[in-house]
Design a protein around this motif. Structure first.
Motif, short mmCIF file in Angstrom:
data_model
loop_
_atom_site.label_atom_id
_atom_site.label_comp_id
_atom_site.label_asym_id
_atom_site.label_seq_id
_atom_site.Cartn_x
_atom_site.Cartn_y
_atom_site.Cartn_z
N PHE A 213 0.29 -0.57 -16.81
CA PHE A 213 -0.84 -1.19 -16.18
C PHE A 213 -0.92 -1.86 -14.97
O PHE A 213 -1.83 -1.74 -13.88
CB PHE A 213 -1.90 -1.98 -17.26
CG PHE A 213 -3.14 -2.59 -16.88
CD1 PHE A 213 -4.24 -1.75 -17.00
CD2 PHE A 213 -3.32 -3.78 -16.46
CE1 PHE A 213 -5.37 -2.07 -16.55
CE2 PHE A 213 -4.50 -4.28 -16.03
CZ PHE A 213 -5.43 -3.32 -16.24
N ILE A 214 0.09 -2.86 -14.91
CA ILE A 214 -0.15 -3.66 -13.70
C ILE A 214 0.31 -2.87 -12.49
O ILE A 214 -0.20 -2.99 -11.52
CB ILE A 214 0.93 -4.61 -13.92
CG1 ILE A 214 0.91 -5.79 -15.05
CG2 ILE A 214 1.40 -5.48 -12.65
CD1 ILE A 214 1.33 -6.89 -15.28
N TRP A 216 -0.42 0.28 -12.01
CA TRP A 216 -1.34 1.08 -11.66
C TRP A 216 -2.54 0.37 -11.15
O TRP A 216 -3.45 0.67 -9.82
CB TRP A 216 -1.76 1.88 -13.03
CG TRP A 216 -3.31 2.20 -12.74
CD1 TRP A 216 -3.61 3.68 -12.36
CD2 TRP A 216 -4.49 1.83 -12.97
NE1 TRP A 216 -4.91 3.90 -12.35
CE2 TRP A 216 -5.65 2.92 -12.54
CE3 TRP A 216 -4.96 0.54 -13.66
CZ2 TRP A 216 -6.68 2.58 -12.54
CZ3 TRP A 216 -6.48 0.35 -13.60
CH2 TRP A 216 -7.42 1.32 -13.21
N ALA A 217 -2.98 -1.05 -11.63
CA ALA A 217 -3.87 -1.67 -10.85
C ALA A 217 -3.49 -2.16 -9.49
O ALA A 217 -4.37 -2.15 -8.64
CB ALA A 217 -3.76 -3.40 -11.83
N LYS A 218 -2.20 -2.43 -9.30
CA LYS A 218 -1.93 -2.75 -7.99
C LYS A 218 -2.01 -1.65 -7.06
O LYS A 218 -2.47 -1.75 -5.85
CB LYS A 218 -0.43 -3.35 -7.80
CG LYS A 218 -0.23 -4.67 -8.45
CD LYS A 218 1.35 -5.23 -8.26
CE LYS A 218 1.45 -6.50 -8.82
NZ LYS A 218 3.10 -6.76 -8.92
N ASP A 220 -4.25 1.08 -7.20
CA ASP A 220 -5.84 1.14 -7.26
C ASP A 220 -6.35 0.35 -6.34
O ASP A 220 -7.17 0.57 -5.81
CB ASP A 220 -6.10 1.18 -8.71
CG ASP A 220 -7.78 1.77 -8.79
OD1 ASP A 220 -7.60 3.01 -8.42
OD2 ASP A 220 -8.40 0.92 -8.82
N SER A 221 -5.87 -0.90 -6.21
CA SER A 221 -6.47 -1.81 -5.37
C SER A 221 -6.27 -1.81 -4.04
O SER A 221 -6.88 -1.83 -3.29
CB SER A 221 -5.76 -3.51 -5.87
OG SER A 221 -6.41 -4.16 -5.09
N ASN A 224 -8.05 1.17 -2.87
CA ASN A 224 -9.76 0.80 -2.88
C ASN A 224 -10.02 0.50 -1.31
O ASN A 224 -11.12 0.05 -0.75
CB ASN A 224 -10.24 -0.09 -3.65
CG ASN A 224 -10.37 0.68 -5.15
OD1 ASN A 224 -10.40 1.64 -5.13
ND2 ASN A 224 -10.02 -0.13 -6.17
N MET A 237 -4.07 7.23 -13.42
CA MET A 237 -5.10 6.28 -13.90
C MET A 237 -4.74 6.18 -15.39
O MET A 237 -4.49 7.26 -16.12
CB MET A 237 -6.46 6.76 -13.84
CG MET A 237 -6.48 6.94 -12.23
SD MET A 237 -8.23 7.91 -11.80
CE MET A 237 -9.31 6.32 -12.40
N PHE A 244 -1.59 4.41 -21.02
CA PHE A 244 -1.44 4.58 -19.59
C PHE A 244 -0.53 5.61 -19.16
O PHE A 244 0.52 5.59 -18.65
CB PHE A 244 -0.96 3.35 -18.75
CG PHE A 244 -1.52 2.12 -19.55
CD1 PHE A 244 -2.90 1.87 -19.47
CD2 PHE A 244 -0.83 0.98 -20.10
CE1 PHE A 244 -3.34 0.77 -19.99
CE2 PHE A 244 -1.45 -0.10 -20.79
CZ PHE A 244 -2.80 -0.26 -20.86
#
Length: 266
Positions: A213-214, A216-218, A220-221, A224, A237, A244
């Protein structure tokens, strides 16, 4: 000895969780038509673990829900194990039934025989056979989950497991553990059985956050905040049905989504 109402209610909730815990995993396997990342050894170890666990809970006269619980565990574990053969080993449907059906009958016969044997041992004040059942079930359940820890260490990601399955299984362990506390006589060995597996599942969840998750979140950030065309693979995703899902566990036909840069006039 009468079982307190609280123990029955909590044990029933735990049994319901254990009854449906593997259903999300079975559904995910069916939809993906593969079991990549799911450890067949875990399913087989769990199927076998249901025998000593069932013997222990029945002979110890725990609440009815906890006596039924191991039988459901064995059945669903063998169904999932059969999926590993069908999708992973590319065996035929009939071949899977031919392997699983005798194994299910054999494990059931062994459990019935052990229940009568251990009850006779209890009548002779022999306590070690029952302790052996508790230790054996705890070790087999833990060994099944630990196979995924090795896979996580090898691939540095959590793959193949349904996150919903993990959550439901952990909830089943938690409610079963609490139900034992509400018994008229607290069973330490039963608490060790359910507590050990609960701790291991919490570890799997933590690994999913850290390794999947971490990152992927980084990523994705960063995506964006870019204005350039950049492909984003859908398998990167997190999925609502898997922990995940990563590239190693996804199919080769992933859809690609592109982000368009805003149109600039002039």
């Amino acid at each position: 000895m009468d079982v307190p109402v609280a123990a029955n209610i909590l044990g029933t909730i735990g049994a319901v969780c254990w009854s449906i815990q593997l259903i999300p995993q079975i559904v995910v396997n069916y939809r993906r038509h593969n079991t990549e990342g799911l450890q067949p050894s875990m399913m087989l170890l769990w199927a076998v673990a249901g025998v000593p666990l069932g013997v222990y809970n029945i002979v110890q006269n725990l609440n009815v829900a906890l006596r039924i619980q191991p039988q459901i565990l064995t059945f669903l574990s063998l169904v999932t194990w059969a999926q590993c053969f069908y999708y992973g080993k590319k065996r035929s449907f009939m071949a899977c039934i031919t392997v699983v059906a005798p194994l299910l009958v054999g494990l059931g016969a062994i459990e019935v025989a052990l229940v009568f044997a251990l009850r006779a041992a209890n009548d002779r004040n022999l306590g070690w056979p029952l302790i052996l059942m508790a230790v054996l079930s705890a070790c087999l359940l833990a060994a099944g989950v630990l196979t995924h820890y090795w896979d996580i260490y090898t691939h540095r990601t959590v793959r193949g497991i349904s996150f919903l399955f993990v959550a439901i299984d952990a909830a089943g362990d938690l409610f079963s553990l609490i139900s034992v506390v509400f018994e008229q006589r607290i069973d330490i060995l039963a608490m060790v059985i359910y507590g050990t597996e609960l701790a291991l599942w919490i570890g799997i969840m933590i690994c999913g956050v850290v390794y999947n998750f971490i990152p992927w979140a980084k990523k994705d950030s960063k995506t964006n905040h870019t204005e350039e065309l950049q492909p984003v693979s859908l398998h990167e995703m997190p999925s609502s049905t898997s922990v995940f899902r990563t590239a190693s566990g996804a199919s080769g036909s992933d859809t690609v989504v592109t982000r368009r840069a805003p149109h600039r006039s002039g």
